[in-house]
Design an enzyme around this catalytic site. Structure first.
Site, mmCIF file in Angstrom:
data_model
loop_
_atom_site.group_PDB
_atom_site.id
_atom_site.type_symbol
_atom_site.label_atom_id
_atom_site.label_comp_id
_atom_site.label_asym_id
_atom_site.label_seq_id
_atom_site.Cartn_x
_atom_site.Cartn_y
_atom_site.Cartn_z
ATOM 1 N N ILE A 34 40.794 -43.521 30.677
ATOM 2 C CA ILE A 34 41.728 -42.518 31.221
ATOM 3 C C ILE A 34 43.071 -42.529 30.485
ATOM 4 O O ILE A 34 43.853 -41.605 30.642
ATOM 5 C CB ILE A 34 41.962 -42.689 32.738
ATOM 6 C CG1 ILE A 34 42.548 -44.062 33.064
ATOM 7 C CG2 ILE A 34 40.675 -42.457 33.509
ATOM 8 C CD1 ILE A 34 43.034 -44.193 34.493
ATOM 9 N N ASN A 94 38.818 -58.025 26.176
ATOM 10 C CA ASN A 94 39.907 -58.928 26.516
ATOM 11 C C ASN A 94 39.385 -59.922 27.550
ATOM 12 O O ASN A 94 38.696 -59.529 28.489
ATOM 13 C CB ASN A 94 41.087 -58.145 27.100
ATOM 14 C CG ASN A 94 41.661 -57.164 26.110
ATOM 15 O OD1 ASN A 94 41.859 -57.489 24.954
ATOM 16 N ND2 ASN A 94 41.919 -55.952 26.557
ATOM 17 N N GLU A 102 43.067 -57.086 32.133
ATOM 18 C CA GLU A 102 43.754 -56.541 33.301
ATOM 19 C C GLU A 102 42.816 -56.293 34.473
ATOM 20 O O GLU A 102 43.230 -56.388 35.619
ATOM 21 C CB GLU A 102 44.480 -55.245 32.926
ATOM 22 C CG GLU A 102 45.593 -55.468 31.921
ATOM 23 C CD GLU A 102 46.278 -54.179 31.492
ATOM 24 O OE1 GLU A 102 45.970 -53.107 32.056
ATOM 25 O OE2 GLU A 102 47.110 -54.246 30.573
ATOM 26 N N VAL A 103 41.569 -55.946 34.195
ATOM 27 C CA VAL A 103 40.589 -55.679 35.248
ATOM 28 C C VAL A 103 39.558 -56.805 35.233
ATOM 29 O O VAL A 103 38.961 -57.066 34.194
ATOM 30 C CB VAL A 103 39.889 -54.314 35.033
ATOM 31 C CG1 VAL A 103 38.851 -54.057 36.118
ATOM 32 C CG2 VAL A 103 40.910 -53.179 34.987
ATOM 33 N N HIS A 107 34.397 -55.736 30.379
ATOM 34 C CA HIS A 107 34.344 -54.391 29.810
ATOM 35 C C HIS A 107 34.668 -54.459 28.325
ATOM 36 O O HIS A 107 35.429 -55.303 27.882
ATOM 37 C CB HIS A 107 35.290 -53.426 30.531
ATOM 38 C CG HIS A 107 36.719 -53.855 30.584
ATOM 39 N ND1 HIS A 107 37.176 -54.859 31.418
ATOM 40 C CD2 HIS A 107 37.795 -53.416 29.919
ATOM 41 C CE1 HIS A 107 38.483 -55.009 31.270
ATOM 42 N NE2 HIS A 107 38.884 -54.155 30.346
ATOM 43 N N HIS A 109 35.980 -52.131 25.124
ATOM 44 C CA HIS A 109 36.617 -50.907 24.647
ATOM 45 C C HIS A 109 35.958 -50.555 23.316
ATOM 46 O O HIS A 109 35.749 -51.433 22.474
ATOM 47 C CB HIS A 109 38.109 -51.133 24.396
ATOM 48 C CG HIS A 109 38.895 -51.479 25.613
ATOM 49 N ND1 HIS A 109 39.608 -50.538 26.314
ATOM 50 C CD2 HIS A 109 39.084 -52.658 26.244
ATOM 51 C CE1 HIS A 109 40.214 -51.127 27.333
ATOM 52 N NE2 HIS A 109 39.908 -52.425 27.308
#
Length: 121
Positions: A34, A94, A102-103, A107, A109
């Site tokens: 997003i 990450n 951060e989450v 995940h 990217h």
């Protein structure tokens, strides 16, 4: 870092938050970021509850591991950035605090569609 059932990716997987889906199968979901950082910026997440790559490596089944890697490649091809269809891309995961995660859901990217520059400055 423990798994948070209410993290944004868990909510996307549960259908509580919409996403602009690119690809989905039994093992992964991919969608557009997003807040894109490059011309092409997508996320690929496993459907299992894994906080990061270390957690995934320790606990995921062989099918989940293969499914994630194949999913990344399928998404890159769909986006036209894979070596087969484009000029290449960067994938980034990450991991934990010092890695900038951060989450708390694993995940990856995928960045492409243009030169992504230096890896670390």
């Amino acid at each position: 870092m423990s798994y948070d059932e209410n993290n944004i990716f868990a909510k996307i997987l549960k259908g509580e938050i919409p996403c602009k889906k690119i690809y989905e199968d039994d093992y992964v979901l991919s969608f557009h970021d997003i807040n894109p950082q490059k011309k092409v910026h997508a996320l690929v997440i496993p459907k299992g509850k894994y906080t990061d790559l270390d957690d995934f490596s320790e606990k995921a089944s062989p099918d989940e591991i293969v499914g994630l890697l194949k999913g990344i490649n399928i998404v890159a091809k769909k986006l036209g950035i894979s070596v087969d269809t484009g000029k290449g891309y960067r994938t980034l995961a990450n991991i934990s605090e010092h890695g900038g995660q951060e989450v708390p859901h694993l995940h990856f990217h995928l960045f492409g569609g243009e030169s992504v520059g230096k890896m670390v400055e």
